[in-house]
Design a protein around this motif. Structure first.
Motif, short mmCIF file in Angstrom:
data_model
loop_
_atom_site.label_atom_id
_atom_site.label_comp_id
_atom_site.label_asym_id
_atom_site.label_seq_id
_atom_site.Cartn_x
_atom_site.Cartn_y
_atom_site.Cartn_z
N GLU A 136 -36.08 -9.83 19.11
CA GLU A 136 -36.90 -9.89 17.90
C GLU A 136 -37.68 -8.59 17.77
O GLU A 136 -37.88 -7.87 18.76
CB GLU A 136 -37.81 -11.12 17.89
N PRO A 137 -38.10 -8.22 16.56
CA PRO A 137 -38.59 -6.87 16.32
C PRO A 137 -39.74 -6.41 17.20
O PRO A 137 -39.70 -5.30 17.73
CB PRO A 137 -38.99 -6.91 14.84
N ALA A 138 -40.78 -7.23 17.34
CA ALA A 138 -41.94 -6.77 18.11
C ALA A 138 -41.56 -6.47 19.56
O ALA A 138 -41.96 -5.44 20.13
CB ALA A 138 -43.05 -7.81 18.05
N LEU B 252 -39.30 -3.31 19.77
CA LEU B 252 -40.11 -2.12 19.55
C LEU B 252 -40.94 -1.80 20.79
O LEU B 252 -41.00 -0.64 21.23
CB LEU B 252 -41.00 -2.33 18.33
N ASP B 253 -41.58 -2.81 21.36
CA ASP B 253 -42.41 -2.59 22.55
C ASP B 253 -41.60 -2.06 23.71
O ASP B 253 -42.04 -1.15 24.44
CB ASP B 253 -43.11 -3.90 22.95
N ARG C 186 -37.60 -10.44 9.75
CA ARG C 186 -38.79 -10.28 10.58
C ARG C 186 -39.07 -8.79 10.78
O ARG C 186 -38.14 -7.99 10.86
CB ARG C 186 -38.59 -10.98 11.93
N THR C 187 -40.35 -8.43 10.88
CA THR C 187 -40.71 -7.02 10.90
C THR C 187 -41.65 -6.69 12.07
O THR C 187 -42.28 -7.57 12.66
CB THR C 187 -41.41 -6.61 9.59
N ALA C 188 -41.75 -5.40 12.34
CA ALA C 188 -42.72 -4.87 13.29
C ALA C 188 -42.94 -3.40 12.95
O ALA C 188 -42.09 -2.77 12.32
CB ALA C 188 -42.22 -5.00 14.72
N THR D 122 -40.96 1.77 12.14
CA THR D 122 -40.92 0.49 11.45
C THR D 122 -39.57 -0.18 11.73
O THR D 122 -38.56 0.49 11.91
CB THR D 122 -41.11 0.64 9.94
#
Length: 225
Positions: free
Chosen positions: A64-66, A69-70, A92-94, A85
């Motif tokens: 999932e995005p978050a 990204l992390d 779903r976004t982050a 971004t």
């Protein structure tokens, strides 16, 4: 230095990015898309490797995005200089803006989109992008370009922009739209829009040509029958 928007069309499932920068050839470094997976814009002091890393993370089980990204930023010792971004195939976004992001910077999540920018003329530029995307209609590429025009109308970057890019993926594994203005002395977004308007009526023909050459129209060139 750069502003961009990543977005998803809930009707078609298409994912895409529109981006513009004062730097040359922004489309060579910053926009990353993968059909059925997601779209990533990596900008500010750009690390292109973040794009594929994040997309790999989205493609992993329960990605999932978050979290993707992390994980990608965790391996980057210079993450304070990045602005990123992300949107996935579910919408779903982050986003991330490091402490060393240049000048006025902002990132805003909207419905099926997230926009961000740095060295902005005004933080409201990013709000204008999200509003335009949410209230426009047509194909995903049209909506992404509407956001870019809204950004310029709201002030754009603190200085002139010189390059722009538009990239969209759909059901096939390769981008169905991959258009770039690598350098223009003025109005690269307008030139990108004109390029899209020229490409748009031919887009389906090129898809048909790839998937079933016998059903595709000819183009009137030697040997093309």
């Amino acid at each position: 230095m750069t502003f961009s928007i990543v977005g998803r069309c809930p009707d078609t499932g298409q994912l895409g990015i529109a981006i513009s920068s004062s730097s040359i050839a922004v489309g060579a470094r910053c926009p990353w898309v993968r059909a059925g997976v997601g779209a990533v814009a990596t900008q500010n002091i750009t690390l292109p490797a973040l794009g594929p890393r994040i997309l790999d993370g989205l493609e992993a089980p329960q990605g999932e995005p978050a979290a993707a990204l992390d994980r990608a930023l965790g391996a980057d010792e210079w993450r304070a200089y990045r602005q990123v971004t992300v949107i996935d195939s579910q919408g779903r976004t982050a986003f991330f803006s490091g402490d060393e992001a240049l000048g006025l910077h902002n990132a805003v999540v909207g419905k099926q989109c997230v926009a961000a920018g740095n060295l902005l003329a005004d933080r409201e530029v990013i709000d204008a992008m999200v509003h335009a995307f949410e209230h426009s209609s047509g194909m995903l590429a049209d909506r992404l370009l509407s956001a870019m025009h809204a950004a310029m109308a709201a002030g754009g970057e603190a200085g002139p922009v010189h390059s722009a890019a538009l990239k969209v993926v759909g059901e096939v594994s390769w981008p169905i739209v991959d258009l770039r203005i690598d350098w223009a002395d003025e109005d690269p977004i307008g030139k990108l829009d004109a390029l899209w308007q020229a490409y748009r009526p031919q887009m389906q023909d090129y898809l048909t040509r790839a998937l079933n050459p016998t059903a595709a129209p000819g183009y009137g060139v030697p040997g093309d029958e």
